[in-house]
Design a protein around this motif. Sequence first.
Motif, PDB file in Angstrom:
ATOM      1  N   VAL A  69      59.689 122.073   0.515  1.00 44.82           N
ATOM      2  CA  VAL A  69      58.554 121.465  -0.200  1.00 44.82           C
ATOM      3  C   VAL A  69      57.410 121.286   0.792  1.00 44.82           C
ATOM      4  O   VAL A  69      57.634 121.214   2.002  1.00 44.82           O
ATOM      5  N   PRO A  70      56.168 121.202   0.310  1.00 41.84           N
ATOM      6  CA  PRO A  70      55.056 120.943   1.224  1.00 41.84           C
ATOM      7  C   PRO A  70      55.290 119.641   1.998  1.00 41.84           C
ATOM      8  O   PRO A  70      55.827 118.669   1.449  1.00 41.84           O
ATOM      9  N   SER A  71      54.896 119.629   3.239  1.00 40.73           N
ATOM     10  CA  SER A  71      55.146 118.444   4.082  1.00 40.73           C
ATOM     11  C   SER A  71      54.507 117.190   3.487  1.00 40.73           C
ATOM     12  O   SER A  71      55.066 116.094   3.615  1.00 40.73           O
ATOM     13  N   VAL A  72      53.386 117.325   2.788  1.00 38.64           N
ATOM     14  CA  VAL A  72      52.747 116.131   2.205  1.00 38.64           C
ATOM     15  C   VAL A  72      53.616 115.512   1.106  1.00 38.64           C
ATOM     16  O   VAL A  72      53.547 114.308   0.858  1.00 38.64           O
ATOM     17  N   LEU A  73      54.431 116.344   0.442  1.00 43.88           N
ATOM     18  CA  LEU A  73      55.323 115.797  -0.598  1.00 43.88           C
ATOM     19  C   LEU A  73      56.444 114.987   0.063  1.00 43.88           C
ATOM     20  O   LEU A  73      56.808 113.903  -0.401  1.00 43.88           O
ATOM     21  N   LYS A  74      56.972 115.497   1.159  1.00 44.64           N
ATOM     22  CA  LYS A  74      58.017 114.747   1.872  1.00 44.64           C
ATOM     23  C   LYS A  74      57.449 113.437   2.421  1.00 44.64           C
ATOM     24  O   LYS A  74      58.118 112.399   2.413  1.00 44.64           O
ATOM     25  N   LEU A  75      56.184 113.481   2.868  1.00 43.42           N
ATOM     26  CA  LEU A  75      55.554 112.254   3.376  1.00 43.42           C
ATOM     27  C   LEU A  75      55.420 111.211   2.271  1.00 43.42           C
ATOM     28  O   LEU A  75      55.401 110.006   2.540  1.00 43.42           O
ATOM     29  N   TRP A  76      55.333 111.672   1.016  1.00 40.86           N
ATOM     30  CA  TRP A  76      55.258 110.750  -0.139  1.00 40.86           C
ATOM     31  C   TRP A  76      56.641 110.216  -0.495  1.00 40.86           C
ATOM     32  O   TRP A  76      56.802 109.040  -0.847  1.00 40.86           O
ATOM     33  N   VAL A  77      57.650 111.111  -0.423  1.00 40.96           N
ATOM     34  CA  VAL A  77      59.015 110.702  -0.817  1.00 40.96           C
ATOM     35  C   VAL A  77      59.496 109.537   0.058  1.00 40.96           C
ATOM     36  O   VAL A  77      60.085 108.576  -0.447  1.00 40.96           O
ATOM     37  N   ASP A  78      59.231 109.608   1.354  1.00 37.29           N
ATOM     38  CA  ASP A  78      59.781 108.578   2.256  1.00 37.29           C
ATOM     39  C   ASP A  78      59.332 107.154   1.898  1.00 37.29           C
ATOM     40  O   ASP A  78      60.179 106.274   1.756  1.00 37.29           O
ATOM     41  N   PRO A  79      58.035 106.897   1.719  1.00 35.99           N
ATOM     42  CA  PRO A  79      57.661 105.509   1.387  1.00 35.99           C
ATOM     43  C   PRO A  79      57.984 105.065  -0.037  1.00 35.99           C
ATOM     44  O   PRO A  79      57.939 103.872  -0.333  1.00 35.99           O
ATOM     45  N   VAL A  80      58.303 106.008  -0.951  1.00 33.79           N
ATOM     46  CA  VAL A  80      58.690 105.549  -2.295  1.00 33.79           C
ATOM     47  C   VAL A  80      60.214 105.421  -2.442  1.00 33.79           C
ATOM     48  O   VAL A  80      60.693 104.833  -3.403  1.00 33.79           O
ATOM     49  N   ALA A  81      60.951 105.982  -1.487  1.00 34.50           N
ATOM     50  CA  ALA A  81      62.408 105.776  -1.482  1.00 34.50           C
ATOM     51  C   ALA A  81      62.647 104.506  -0.677  1.00 34.50           C
ATOM     52  O   ALA A  81      62.838 104.556   0.543  1.00 34.50           O
ATOM     53  N   ARG A  82      62.554 103.374  -1.353  1.00 29.93           N
ATOM     54  CA  ARG A  82      62.583 102.088  -0.633  1.00 29.93           C
ATOM     55  C   ARG A  82      63.754 101.236  -1.062  1.00 29.93           C
ATOM     56  O   ARG A  82      63.879 100.865  -2.233  1.00 29.93           O
ATOM     57  N   VAL A  83      64.592 100.922  -0.097  1.00 29.17           N
ATOM     58  CA  VAL A  83      65.773 100.103  -0.382  1.00 29.17           C
ATOM     59  C   VAL A  83      65.323  98.761  -0.968  1.00 29.17           C
ATOM     60  O   VAL A  83      64.334  98.187  -0.552  1.00 29.17           O
ATOM     61  N   GLY A  84      66.028  98.331  -2.002  1.00 28.19           N
ATOM     62  CA  GLY A  84      65.696  97.062  -2.654  1.00 28.19           C
ATOM     63  C   GLY A  84      64.633  97.221  -3.721  1.00 28.19           C
ATOM     64  O   GLY A  84      64.382  96.298  -4.484  1.00 28.19           O
ATOM     65  N   ARG A  85      63.992  98.377  -3.790  1.00 31.31           N
ATOM     66  CA  ARG A  85      62.935  98.560  -4.793  1.00 31.31           C
ATOM     67  C   ARG A  85      63.249  99.778  -5.669  1.00 31.31           C
ATOM     68  O   ARG A  85      63.345  99.654  -6.876  1.00 31.31           O
TER      69      ARG A  85
END
Length: 128
Positions: free
Chosen positions: A101-117
């Motif tokens: 996937v484009p690197s910008v998509l991975k950069l988005w996935v990380d902050p939205v995959a948030r434990v507790g949320r």
Amino acid sequence: MLTLLHIDSSSLYGRSASRELNAAFVTESNARHPDGRVIDRDLNATAIPPINEEWVGAVYTPEETRTLKQKEVLLLSDALLDELEQADEYVIGVPMHNFGVPSVLKLWVDPVARVGRTFSYADGRPKA
Ligand SMILES: Cc1cc2nc3c(=O)[nH]c(=O)nc-3n(C[C@H](O)[C@H](O)[C@H](O)COP(=O)(O)O)c2cc1C
């Protein structure tokens, strides 16, 4: 009222196939839901920093004891999560870039995959 989260991740604009497909989807969705709302998130135009130790530390600190600095560190993640949580449907344009996937998509996935949320651990396993 339907809320659609419209995400583009192509680095191209005028000749992007995924942007064109996404735009067609949004047009059709608007026709079907005239009172709907569209949240546009262009990841190629959003500066999302890679997650780092400070970010992980803030996420694992209980909300009520987070410092002001830790809250600031999570502001962009909070905003991206708000968009995700407000939406009933998502359309994500994903070109293949170097067999991934484009690197910008991975950069988005990380902050939205948030434990507790967006996920938690139950019996040692991740749970959505
Ligand atoms: C930097 C870059 C890397 C690419 N890597 C691949 C690839 O690994 N495999 C592939 O089949 N196509 C690859 N392509 C072609 C794109 O997937 C294709 O052009 C697609 O239409 C891009 O979507 P877009 O037009 O919305 O940007 C690549 C294109 C670019 C610009």
